[in-house]
Write a protein that holds these residues in place. Structure first.
Motif: not given
Length: 139
Positions: A21-29, A64-70, A72-79, A103-108
């Motif tokens: 795929x040529x359709x890709x975008x890389x970011x900090x998170x 740690x599953x706690x970190x992975x789940x958190x 995923x939840x944050x990115x999934x909510x934003x998406x 650890x990133x702020x929600x707005x960022x």
């Protein structure tokens, strides 16, 4: 307004991973790859729907599953807030979540998702223009 994001089942993921795929975008998170639907999935409308898979690996993110789940939840909510309005429809999206999404702020995080959606939208328009030009030159 938050809408439900349609997931991609594991049987379809193997087919998607085999495609470049040529359709890709890389970011900090996270990084996003988009794949246009070659066949329309049953029950979905290519003008209104898209599917998303979130990948959180133990090796890259955390053991740690706690970190992975958190993460995923944050990115999934934003998406689920941004993608229904901004991302192109009729695509499968694979989002690879990175450790900095915890650890990133929600707005960022929100701004990065907006940037990813707009970049993929821009790239998808350019790709459709190129493919339509190549079809007309072949005729």
């Amino acid at each position: 307004m938050t809408r439900k994001v349609i997931g991609i089942t594991s049987t379809f993921l193997t087919n998607i991973f085999s495609k470049p795929s040529r359709l890709q975008s890389k970011h900090e998170c996270f990084s996003v790859k988009a794949f246009p639907w070659s066949t329309i999935p049953q029950g979905l409308d290519p003008k209104k729907d898209f599917r998303v898979a979130f990948i959180t690996s133990k090796k890259k993110l955390s053991k740690l599953a706690v970190h992975r789940n958190r993460a995923e939840r944050r990115v999934k909510a934003s998406v689920s807030i941004v993608f229904p309005d901004m991302a192109p429809k009729g695509y499968d999206y694979i989002i690879y979540i990175l450790p900095s999404s915890i650890p990133i702020k929600w707005e960022k995080l929100q701004s990065q998702v907006v940037q990813a959606a707009s970049r993929i939208h821009h790239l998808s328009r350019n790709e459709t223009i190129k493919s339509s030009r190549s079809r007309t030159t072949q005729l």
